[in-house]
Structure formats: structure tokens, C-alpha cells
Design a protein around this motif. Structure first.
Motif, PDB file in Angstrom:
ATOM      1  N   ALA A  71      -1.588  11.052 -11.546  1.00 30.90           N
ATOM      2  CA  ALA A  71      -0.550  10.486 -10.675  1.00 30.90           C
ATOM      3  C   ALA A  71      -1.159   9.946  -9.380  1.00 30.90           C
ATOM      4  O   ALA A  71      -0.759   8.882  -8.888  1.00 30.90           O
ATOM      5  N   ILE A  72      -2.141  10.652  -8.834  1.00 31.20           N
ATOM      6  CA  ILE A  72      -2.786  10.211  -7.593  1.00 31.20           C
ATOM      7  C   ILE A  72      -3.563   8.922  -7.844  1.00 31.20           C
ATOM      8  O   ILE A  72      -3.538   8.002  -7.034  1.00 31.20           O
ATOM      9  N   GLU A  73      -4.223   8.832  -8.982  1.00 27.19           N
ATOM     10  CA  GLU A  73      -4.977   7.623  -9.321  1.00 27.19           C
ATOM     11  C   GLU A  73      -4.038   6.411  -9.430  1.00 27.19           C
ATOM     12  O   GLU A  73      -4.341   5.332  -8.931  1.00 27.19           O
ATOM     13  N   ARG A  74      -2.879   6.598 -10.070  1.00 24.40           N
ATOM     14  CA  ARG A  74      -1.886   5.508 -10.155  1.00 24.40           C
ATOM     15  C   ARG A  74      -1.391   5.109  -8.770  1.00 24.40           C
ATOM     16  O   ARG A  74      -1.266   3.928  -8.461  1.00 24.40           O
ATOM     17  N   TRP A  75      -1.093   6.109  -7.928  1.00 20.79           N
ATOM     18  CA  TRP A  75      -0.639   5.845  -6.566  1.00 20.79           C
ATOM     19  C   TRP A  75      -1.694   5.064  -5.785  1.00 20.79           C
ATOM     20  O   TRP A  75      -1.369   4.072  -5.129  1.00 20.79           O
ATOM     21  N   LEU A  76      -2.948   5.488  -5.868  1.00 20.58           N
ATOM     22  CA  LEU A  76      -4.023   4.785  -5.153  1.00 20.58           C
ATOM     23  C   LEU A  76      -4.166   3.351  -5.646  1.00 20.58           C
ATOM     24  O   LEU A  76      -4.335   2.427  -4.854  1.00 20.58           O
ATOM     25  N   GLY A  77      -4.104   3.151  -6.950  1.00 18.65           N
ATOM     26  CA  GLY A  77      -4.221   1.809  -7.513  1.00 18.65           C
ATOM     27  C   GLY A  77      -3.088   0.906  -7.081  1.00 18.65           C
ATOM     28  O   GLY A  77      -3.294  -0.262  -6.749  1.00 18.65           O
ATOM     29  N   ARG A  78      -1.879   1.444  -7.043  1.00 18.54           N
ATOM     30  CA  ARG A  78      -0.715   0.672  -6.617  1.00 18.54           C
ATOM     31  C   ARG A  78      -0.808   0.343  -5.134  1.00 18.54           C
ATOM     32  O   ARG A  78      -0.562  -0.780  -4.720  1.00 18.54           O
ATOM     33  N   ALA A  79      -1.203   1.321  -4.323  1.00 20.60           N
ATOM     34  CA  ALA A  79      -1.324   1.109  -2.876  1.00 20.60           C
ATOM     35  C   ALA A  79      -2.372   0.036  -2.577  1.00 20.60           C
ATOM     36  O   ALA A  79      -2.202  -0.774  -1.665  1.00 20.60           O
ATOM     37  N   ALA A  80      -3.443   0.016  -3.368  1.00 21.96           N
ATOM     38  CA  ALA A  80      -4.519  -0.952  -3.137  1.00 21.96           C
ATOM     39  C   ALA A  80      -4.114  -2.360  -3.531  1.00 21.96           C
ATOM     40  O   ALA A  80      -4.608  -3.336  -2.969  1.00 21.96           O
ATOM     41  N   SER A  81      -3.206  -2.508  -4.490  1.00 17.94           N
ATOM     42  CA  SER A  81      -2.881  -3.837  -4.991  1.00 17.94           C
ATOM     43  C   SER A  81      -1.583  -4.398  -4.412  1.00 17.94           C
ATOM     44  O   SER A  81      -1.368  -5.609  -4.439  1.00 17.94           O
ATOM     45  N   GLU A  82      -0.722  -3.543  -3.877  1.00 16.01           N
ATOM     46  CA  GLU A  82       0.587  -4.000  -3.420  1.00 16.01           C
ATOM     47  C   GLU A  82       0.511  -4.842  -2.146  1.00 16.01           C
ATOM     48  O   GLU A  82       1.213  -5.834  -2.008  1.00 16.01           O
ATOM     49  N   PHE A  83      -0.356  -4.442  -1.221  1.00 16.31           N
ATOM     50  CA  PHE A  83      -0.472  -5.140   0.057  1.00 16.31           C
ATOM     51  C   PHE A  83      -1.935  -5.351   0.407  1.00 16.31           C
ATOM     52  O   PHE A  83      -2.814  -4.652  -0.088  1.00 16.31           O
ATOM     53  N   THR A  84      -2.185  -6.318   1.280  1.00 15.58           N
ATOM     54  CA  THR A  84      -3.518  -6.528   1.833  1.00 15.58           C
ATOM     55  C   THR A  84      -3.497  -5.992   3.255  1.00 15.58           C
ATOM     56  O   THR A  84      -2.608  -6.339   4.033  1.00 15.58           O
ATOM     57  N   TYR A  85      -4.465  -5.129   3.580  1.00 12.61           N
ATOM     58  CA  TYR A  85      -4.468  -4.536   4.908  1.00 12.61           C
ATOM     59  C   TYR A  85      -5.867  -4.053   5.263  1.00 12.61           C
ATOM     60  O   TYR A  85      -6.735  -3.907   4.407  1.00 12.61           O
ATOM     61  N   THR A  86      -6.067  -3.832   6.543  1.00 11.72           N
ATOM     62  CA  THR A  86      -7.296  -3.219   7.037  1.00 11.72           C
ATOM     63  C   THR A  86      -6.924  -1.892   7.680  1.00 11.72           C
ATOM     64  O   THR A  86      -5.807  -1.713   8.172  1.00 11.72           O
ATOM     65  N   ARG A  91     -15.120  10.763   2.283  1.00 15.58           N
ATOM     66  CA  ARG A  91     -15.234  10.016   1.021  1.00 15.58           C
ATOM     67  C   ARG A  91     -13.908   9.348   0.678  1.00 15.58           C
ATOM     68  O   ARG A  91     -13.859   8.175   0.321  1.00 15.58           O
ATOM     69  N   TYR A  92     -12.807  10.095   0.795  1.00 13.61           N
ATOM     70  CA  TYR A  92     -11.489   9.519   0.511  1.00 13.61           C
ATOM     71  C   TYR A  92     -11.191   8.355   1.462  1.00 13.61           C
ATOM     72  O   TYR A  92     -10.794   7.276   1.020  1.00 13.61           O
ATOM     73  N   LEU A  93     -11.357   8.567   2.758  1.00 15.68           N
ATOM     74  CA  LEU A  93     -11.016   7.519   3.738  1.00 15.68           C
ATOM     75  C   LEU A  93     -11.858   6.261   3.532  1.00 15.68           C
ATOM     76  O   LEU A  93     -11.333   5.147   3.566  1.00 15.68           O
ATOM     77  N   ASN A  94     -13.164   6.441   3.299  1.00 12.81           N
ATOM     78  CA  ASN A  94     -14.044   5.285   3.083  1.00 12.81           C
ATOM     79  C   ASN A  94     -13.690   4.551   1.786  1.00 12.81           C
ATOM     80  O   ASN A  94     -13.644   3.319   1.753  1.00 12.81           O
ATOM     81  N   ALA A  95     -13.432   5.291   0.722  1.00 17.85           N
ATOM     82  CA  ALA A  95     -13.090   4.674  -0.565  1.00 17.85           C
ATOM     83  C   ALA A  95     -11.726   3.980  -0.476  1.00 17.85           C
ATOM     84  O   ALA A  95     -11.543   2.888  -1.015  1.00 17.85           O
ATOM     85  N   HIS A  96     -10.790   4.609   0.201  1.00 12.32           N
ATOM     86  CA  HIS A  96      -9.457   4.014   0.372  1.00 12.32           C
ATOM     87  C   HIS A  96      -9.572   2.704   1.160  1.00 12.32           C
ATOM     88  O   HIS A  96      -8.960   1.706   0.804  1.00 12.32           O
ATOM     89  N   ARG A  97     -10.382   2.709   2.203  1.00 15.82           N
ATOM     90  CA  ARG A  97     -10.591   1.504   3.011  1.00 15.82           C
ATOM     91  C   ARG A  97     -11.182   0.384   2.159  1.00 15.82           C
ATOM     92  O   ARG A  97     -10.844  -0.787   2.326  1.00 15.82           O
ATOM     93  N   ALA A  98     -12.070   0.751   1.220  1.00 16.17           N
ATOM     94  CA  ALA A  98     -12.738  -0.235   0.349  1.00 16.17           C
ATOM     95  C   ALA A  98     -11.926  -0.554  -0.901  1.00 16.17           C
ATOM     96  O   ALA A  98     -12.367  -1.320  -1.745  1.00 16.17           O
ATOM     97  N   HIS A  99     -10.726   0.050  -1.019  1.00 18.84           N
ATOM     98  CA  HIS A  99      -9.884  -0.114  -2.212  1.00 18.84           C
ATOM     99  C   HIS A  99     -10.634   0.299  -3.471  1.00 18.84           C
ATOM    100  O   HIS A  99     -10.510  -0.322  -4.520  1.00 18.84           O
ATOM    101  N   ASP A 100     -11.428   1.372  -3.346  1.00 22.47           N
ATOM    102  CA  ASP A 100     -12.232   1.910  -4.450  1.00 22.47           C
ATOM    103  C   ASP A 100     -11.535   3.164  -4.994  1.00 22.47           C
ATOM    104  O   ASP A 100     -11.855   4.284  -4.611  1.00 22.47           O
ATOM    105  N   THR A 101     -10.572   2.942  -5.874  1.00 26.51           N
ATOM    106  CA  THR A 101      -9.761   4.035  -6.414  1.00 26.51           C
ATOM    107  C   THR A 101     -10.624   5.067  -7.141  1.00 26.51           C
ATOM    108  O   THR A 101     -10.419   6.266  -6.996  1.00 26.51           O
ATOM    109  N   ALA A 102     -11.607   4.622  -7.910  1.00 27.31           N
ATOM    110  CA  ALA A 102     -12.442   5.534  -8.696  1.00 27.31           C
ATOM    111  C   ALA A 102     -13.178   6.521  -7.786  1.00 27.31           C
ATOM    112  O   ALA A 102     -13.263   7.715  -8.097  1.00 27.31           O
ATOM    113  N   SER A 103     -13.691   6.062  -6.665  1.00 26.76           N
ATOM    114  CA  SER A 103     -14.372   6.964  -5.728  1.00 26.76           C
ATOM    115  C   SER A 103     -13.375   7.810  -4.951  1.00 26.76           C
ATOM    116  O   SER A 103     -13.609   8.996  -4.709  1.00 26.76           O
TER     117      SER A 103
END
Length: 119
Positions: free
Chosen positions: A55-70, A20-32
Motif C-alpha cells: 500500500a505504501i509503494e502504491r501511495w508513493l508511486g501515485r504521489a510521485a506521478s500526480e503532481f510536479t513539485y520540489t 533515505r526516505y526523504l532523499n528518495a521521495h525528493r528524487a521520486h525514487d519509489t523503489a528506494s
């Protein structure tokens, strides 16, 4: 990263919280992604420690918006019922452009209690 305690497993056999974490992270879905963690989880990434869901939610949100990646999952290993290692290949507009990262997970009550991300 070689650790004799870990044995190769099929990525499809990773526990649901990790998948769930890996799939949501790949989709930039912080809430999931955040639902995969215990309320008191700890994440260590790039030399920084993030403690607790907020703190983890902030980190995930920042990681998703700082760079574009696959990302693509390139390997999975298991040490025991609560310790797993997932290797992901990232490509994007971050410094260096490509990197293989090792995600070391510790689970508690079928959720991620600790995640350490290292090259």
C-alpha cells in the motif's frame, strides 16, 4: 507544529532511514523510498491510511506521478531515539502551489514504522 517533547536538531543528524526516505521521495525514487519502511509500516497522509509495504509503494508511486513539485527540508526535531519530525517546504502544481508539511516519524529497528504527514 509545536510539541514540547521535540527539540530542534541539525537535519544532517536525522537517522539513515529517514534521510533515505526523504532523499528518495525528493528524487521520486519509489523503489528506494520503500526500503526505509518496516514490512508492516503505516503511513497517514491527507486523511488516508496506507498499511504495509504494498500500500505504501502504491501511495508513493501515485504521489510521485500526480503532481510536479520540489521539496526542501526546512527543519528537523527529535523527541527521543525513535521519534522524529521533519518539516519540508513543497512548491509545485498542486492546489495552493506551496505548503509546509510536517513528517512525524516513528522508528522500529532503524526503519520507519509509522509516518504521519500533516500541514
Amino acid at each position: 507544529m509545536h510539541d514540547d517533547r521535540f527539540q530542534d536538531i541539525a537535519p544532517t543528524t536525522l537517522p539513515p532511514a529517514i534521510t533515505r526516505y526523504l532523499n528518495a521521495h525528493r528524487a521520486h525514487d519509489t523503489a528506494s523510498a520503500v526500503t526505509a519502511f518496516t514490512h508492516d509500516a503505516v503511513v497517514i497522509d491527507d486523511g488516508n491510511t496506507y498499511e504495509g509495504i504494498t500500500a505504501i509503494e502504491r501511495w508513493l508511486g501515485r504521489a510521485a506521478s500526480e503532481f510536479t513539485y520540489t521539496t526542501s527540508l526546512t527543519g528537523a526535531q527529535q523527541a527521543d531515539a525513535t521519534h522524529y519530525l521533519a518539516t519540508q517546504h513543497l512548491e509545485g502544481n498542486f492546489p495552493g502551489g506551496t505548503v509546509d508539511l510536517h513528517y512525524r516519524f516513528a522508528l522500529r529497528d532503524d526503519l520507519v514504522e509509522r509516518l504521519v504527514i500533516q500541514p
